[in-house]
Design a protein around this motif. Structure first.
Motif: not given
Length: 237
Positions: A33-35, A94-100, A119-120, A125-127
């Motif tokens: 998995d990607l945990s 500054r924009a992790f979701n946009r970058i990925i 998602t993984a 990033h949240r951590q």
């Protein structure tokens, strides 16, 4: 492929990276998995996931391994001219979701950055483990970016994109110098590309790469947080 181990999603482990196949180079295991726990163990062990939507999760550890030592970043004469113009500004996280997501959608050859991967790595990033680096033009528009994983004094680059000429090269100069200031020992580039080689990256034997990991992944970097402070001093010729 049938001889490769299938990983149990409920049991976080990997075979030794040295067990990876020669053909295809570096393929080590399937499934799992990607945990966060598995991804962290993978990077600490010199392993990374790379697969497409129609495949199981594939885990890799190629030999040789392409790396960039921060103090070996190469700045060509033409790149120095670009840096002297101060056309770009570099930030982090500054924009992790946009970058990925742009790392996936801007690749003409297609992408391995599936929704599950997004998602993984967003959870990492949240951590505080996965990070984005953004590069902006003078208008405040995004000109390029990169994301990767930081563990100990190693940074594992995952993917990068550029929307403007030389933006990704400027990003690499800033990233390498900032990592150097923080005491990072290497940036993992995974596999060679002409772009990376012109920036000073080189391939080293997997055994050497794994030895560096073992000595660095438990060392804390000299940094208060993932915010860039290095600036190009220029003008230089």
């Amino acid at each position: 492929m049938t001889s490769l181990p299938w990983l149990d999603p409920d049991y976080v482990w990997f075979p030794p990276a040295e067990d990876a196949l020669d053909d295809p180079d570096g393929l080590l295991a399937l499934g799992g998995d990607l945990s966060p726990e598995r991804l962290i163990l993978a990077y600490r062990s010199g392993i990374f996931p790379w697969y497409s939507d129609d495949q199981p999760i594939l885990w890799w550890s190629p030999d040789p391994r392409c790396v960039l030592f921060p103090d070996e970043i190469h700045v060509s004469r033409s790149l120095r001219r670009t840096l002297n113009q101060h056309r770009f500004h570099v930030t982090a996280d500054r924009a992790f979701n946009r970058i990925i997501r742009l790392c996936g959608t801007t690749r003409a050859e297609g992408t391995w950055i599936t929704d599950d991967m997004v998602t993984a790595y967003t959870e990492l990033h949240r951590q505080g483990i996965a990070h984005s680096i953004e590069i902006w033009n003078r208008k405040g528009e995004l000109a390029g970016g990169m994301y990767g994983v930081a563990i100990g004094r190693c940074f594992f680059g995952e993917s990068m994109f550029s929307l403007e000429t030389n933006a990704s090269k400027v990003l690499m100069v800033y990233l390498a110098n900032q990592l150097r200031l923080w005491g990072y020992q290497l940036m993992d580039c995974q596999v060679e590309s002409p772009h990376l080689l012109t920036m000073g990256a080189r391939s080293i034997p997997r055994r050497e790469f794994l030895s560096i990991l073992r000595s660095c992944v438990d060392q804390e970097p000299e940094m208060p947080g993932w915010q860039f402070s290095w600036e190009w001093s220029g003008p230089e010729v």
